[in-house]
Design a protein around this motif. Structure first.
Motif: not given
Length: 250
Positions: A110-127
């Protein structure tokens, strides 16, 4: 040293702080301290105020620790309100994207398929990470969450490891946090010995809701939370959000 987390004992040597209760008569220029042994003593604290070395607000009846001037023991160079320090303090932590080599094969594709930055941002949830400081030098780590191993391995992000803080101490005006982790053992039937580590933090500022510390040259800004349960609940909520996203993508 006992193998139980609650029985951890650390020998703190060389502490020159004097501990006691704040007495009536304390002002911005003097601190009247009633030590645990002896009569109340009045100390000059003008220089400490001017150098911003009064950490917290000394209030009558509070437990505090002071450092005295080596050349004039009637002068306080630093004071820390330890009653004000007790409680739960947290700071926000943002995860980082995993290195491709550490990802599962499916996630690598999936990462090699160049995940869009907008999708990556959904994972960057602060704790919220941090610690709770209690009576009798007991400490508790903040930031634990529950997530299944499968979801964790498929996640493209990772958070710093939460340290198992168990004890806290003061040492010459600095905060010492003691953590304990079981050492890896090949034999699951044998109780693993504990690896004891100590983190040293320097005080910068503290009021009722904010705490600023320095650790290894890094400035960390903490905010007071109601308790560790509430803080960990927020961290679990953040993890649940990530887990939900991953389930939808399966």
């Amino acid at each position: 040293m006992s193998a139980g987390f609650q029985d951890i004992e650390v020998d703190i040597k060389g502490d020159s702080m004097i501990y006691g209760l704040v007495c009536d008569g304390t002002t911005d220029s003097v601190i009247v301290l009633w030590p645990f042994a002896g009569d109340p003593v009045t100390y000059d604290c003008i220089d400490a105020h001017e150098s911003h070395s009064i950490i917290g607000q000394p209030t009558i009846g509070d437990w505090i620790g002071i450092m005295r001037d080596k050349s004039d023991t009637t002068v306080v160079t630093m004071a820390v309100n330890l009653d004000q320090l007790k409680g739960t303090w947290t700071y926000p932590v943002i995860p980082v994207m995993k290195d491709l080599q550490s990802m599962s094969p499916r996630m690598q594709k999936r990462m090699m398929a160049e995940m869009p930055d907008s999708i990556k941002q959904t994972y960057l949830v602060p704790r919220e990470y941090g610690f709770t400081l209690k009576r009798a030098h007991q400490a508790q780590a903040v930031g634990y969450v529950h997530s299944t191993n499968t979801l964790q391995s498929d996640s493209p992000v990772e958070y710093p490891k939460v340290k198992r803080y168990r004890k806290w101490y003061m040492l010459n005006g600095r905060l010492i946090l003691v953590s304990a982790e079981p050492k890896p053992s090949k034999d699951s039937d044998i109780q693993a010995p504990l690896e004891i580590k100590m983190d040293t933090l320097d005080f910068v500022y503290m009021d009722n809701d904010s705490l600023i510390m320095m650790q290894n040259g890094e400035r960390i800004g903490f905010h007071r939370k109601e308790n560790a349960i509430a803080a960990n609940a927020e961290a679990s909520k953040a993890q649940a959000k990530i887990d939900s996203i991953k389930k939808q993508e399966r």
